[in-house]
Design a protein around this motif. Structure first.
Motif, PDB file in Angstrom:
ATOM      1  N   TYR A  14      15.149  12.542 -19.529  1.00 12.89           N
ATOM      2  CA  TYR A  14      14.269  12.829 -18.394  1.00 12.89           C
ATOM      3  C   TYR A  14      14.526  11.834 -17.272  1.00 12.89           C
ATOM      4  O   TYR A  14      14.663  12.207 -16.103  1.00 12.89           O
ATOM      5  N   ALA A  15      14.618  10.530 -17.649  1.00 11.37           N
ATOM      6  CA  ALA A  15      14.847   9.477 -16.657  1.00 11.37           C
ATOM      7  C   ALA A  15      16.218   9.638 -16.014  1.00 11.37           C
ATOM      8  O   ALA A  15      16.369   9.513 -14.793  1.00 11.37           O
ATOM      9  N   ALA A  16      17.217   9.972 -16.828  1.00 16.10           N
ATOM     10  CA  ALA A  16      18.572  10.155 -16.304  1.00 16.10           C
ATOM     11  C   ALA A  16      18.596  11.307 -15.298  1.00 16.10           C
ATOM     12  O   ALA A  16      19.268  11.235 -14.271  1.00 16.10           O
ATOM     13  N   GLY A  17      17.805  12.348 -15.589  1.00 18.70           N
ATOM     14  CA  GLY A  17      17.706  13.480 -14.674  1.00 18.70           C
ATOM     15  C   GLY A  17      17.134  13.077 -13.328  1.00 18.70           C
ATOM     16  O   GLY A  17      17.383  13.712 -12.304  1.00 18.70           O
ATOM     17  N   LEU A  18      16.351  11.996 -13.313  1.00 18.75           N
ATOM     18  CA  LEU A  18      15.775  11.493 -12.065  1.00 18.75           C
ATOM     19  C   LEU A  18      16.563  10.287 -11.543  1.00 18.75           C
ATOM     20  O   LEU A  18      16.105   9.543 -10.689  1.00 18.75           O
ATOM     21  N   GLY A  19      17.747  10.065 -12.123  1.00 20.96           N
ATOM     22  CA  GLY A  19      18.647   9.037 -11.603  1.00 20.96           C
ATOM     23  C   GLY A  19      18.424   7.643 -12.152  1.00 20.96           C
ATOM     24  O   GLY A  19      18.911   6.668 -11.578  1.00 20.96           O
ATOM     25  N   VAL A  20      17.678   7.525 -13.255  1.00 22.86           N
ATOM     26  CA  VAL A  20      17.457   6.195 -13.830  1.00 22.86           C
ATOM     27  C   VAL A  20      18.120   6.131 -15.211  1.00 22.86           C
ATOM     28  O   VAL A  20      17.699   6.800 -16.141  1.00 22.86           O
ATOM     29  N   GLU A  21      19.176   5.349 -15.319  1.00 25.23           N
ATOM     30  CA  GLU A  21      19.936   5.278 -16.570  1.00 25.23           C
ATOM     31  C   GLU A  21      19.591   4.038 -17.385  1.00 25.23           C
ATOM     32  O   GLU A  21      19.691   4.027 -18.596  1.00 25.23           O
TER      33      GLU A  21
END
Lengths: 176, 256
Positions: free
Chosen positions: B108-115
């Motif tokens: 979910y976070a990766a989808g919002l640009g947070v890896e």
């Protein structure tokens, strides 16, 4: 809007399963069942064809008058707009407790293993509201499935008034 | 007094019903606002903080959690400004530091640009973000009150009373379905006819189908439905047997 329920004349069924394919397609973003399969969509038919003897019987939701699924749902996610409307699910309210699945006398509600979504016949509400017939009825080539008002005399006699139970005392297995 | 509230969101005119939450109205209008702790079936808890937006009212701007903010006449809402996106990324980093084990949260976070997170990871084995969805569903919808929060601040945890097996749990598994991080899992063992939900220390015997013996649900869930007055045969027969029984009846009668 056309109101009614789906009636099944088992003797007319030729086991073509077009009802299930049409249902899966109508409840997907695709226009065509082959596109649905080819492009990897999840086929989630609400009507299921159950083998009995040499043929099959399409098991459709009877939209029970005194619907046990509505009584069982603790979230109010299953409801009907008036007494002739189909029992509809509001997916946002569903908490996934499966009480409706356990309560349904016909096994007509199931939960998608892929998405966790509750799958229940909505009589193709968008089609019937526009004056059409449900997709499975439209697709049936032998008029095994018909869509008729629950008030019509021949229809009302057959309409489930109370839960009918699975075969008493006999052991039933898949594909039996 | 009109029941329709008009306001602006990202320059668009939006209408909502008086008393509705800003998040609900914005989602309904097609805005894509991240949120994890909201569930339509239960009350607002505003714990995940991801749904924050900037609201300008009477010439003043403030950042609010849109799930708990009502729609108000004439407000201006900004859902994806630079400031909001920065705050949202920081919140996601905090979630990742708190619950690094959750695969759905990482996706979910990766989808919002947070890896990755710049914050210290306290417990690498934790996957729960304390959003309270499971607790609210169990309490408000199921009515079982099997789980709740203990402790506060950094010691807050989702648990059962006295951290023991809950006597109230009916094993329906709704907590696992609504959990956004996947930390609550239902494990059915058909051989021993036992359901376990390890995260909430639940262990339940499964009710065998009266015809084929395969599990219908937990015994406690079936008993819960029995007390609701549901048909005894329906709640003690599995899905497949009910379908087949009905199909046979239709075949014999010739019609339904």
């Amino acid at each position: 809007m056309r109101k009614g329920i789906i009636f099944v004349s088992a003797s007319r069924c030729v086991a073509c399963r077009r009802c299930a394919m049409a249902c899966a397609t109508a409840h997907s973003p695709f226009d065509d069942f082959f596109d649905l399969v080819r492009l990897g969509g999840a086929a989630a038919p609400r009507v299921v064809c159950i083998p009995v003897g040499a043929g099959v019987v399409p098991v459709e939701c009877g939209q029970c008058r005194d619907a046990p699924c509505i009584a069982a749902c603790p979230a109010g996610a299953l409801a009907r707009t008036d007494e002739d409307s189909p029992v509809l699910i509001r997916p946002g309210l569903c908490v996934g407790c499966r009480s409706c699945v356990v309560a349904c006398p016909y096994g007509a509600i199931r939960v998608s293993a892929a998405t966790g979504e509750v799958l229940k016949c909505d009589l193709c509400i968008e089609l019937t509201e526009a004056g059409g017939t449900p997709a499975c009825v439209e697709a049936c080539p032998t008029r095994c499935l018909t869509f008729a008002a629950a008030e019509s005399p021949e229809a009302d006699a057959d309409r489930p008034q109370k839960p009918l139970a699975a075969g008493e005392g006999e052991t039933i297995r898949d594909g039996d | 007094m009109s029941d329709t509230i008009r306001f602006k969101a990202d320059g668009r005119d939006v209408e909502g019903r008086r008393g509705a939450s800003l998040l609900g109205v914005l989602l309904g209008a097609g805005f894509d606002i991240p949120h994890l702790c909201r569930h339509e079936a239960v009350g607002v808890y505003e714990s995940c903080r991801l749904c924050l937006v900037e609201v300008r009212r009477h010439g003043r701007a403030r950042v609010v959690a849109s799930c708990s903010y009502p729609v108000l006449e004439g407000i201006e809402v900004f859902t994806a400004g630079e400031k909001i996106l920065r705050l949202r990324r920081t919140i996601l980093e905090l979630h990742l530091a708190h619950s690094p084990k959750s695969e759905p949260l990482r996706r979910y976070a990766a989808g919002l640009g947070v890896e990755e997170t710049r914050f210290r990871i306290a417990d690498p084995g934790n996957a729960c973000i304390l959003c309270g969805r499971c607790e609210r569903v169990c309490t408000e919808v199921i009515g079982a009150h099997a789980i709740g929060f203990s402790g506060r601040g950094a010691g807050k945890a989702l648990t059962t009373p006295c951290e023991a097996e809950s006597a109230e749990c009916i094993g329906c598994g709704a907590c696992a379905v609504v959990c956004p991080t996947g930390c609550i899992r239902v494990v059915d063992n058909e051989r021993d006819m036992v359901r376990e939900i390890p995260f909430i220390r639940a262990r339940h015997d499964l009710e065998p189908c009266r015809l084929c013996g395969r599990p219908v649900s937990t015994k406690a869930h079936v008993e819960h439905l029995r007390r609701k007055g549901l048909d005894e045969q329906s709640i003690t027969t599995c899905d497949a047997c009910k379908k087949l029984g009905h199909a046979r009846l239709v075949a014999v009668q010739g019609h339904m």
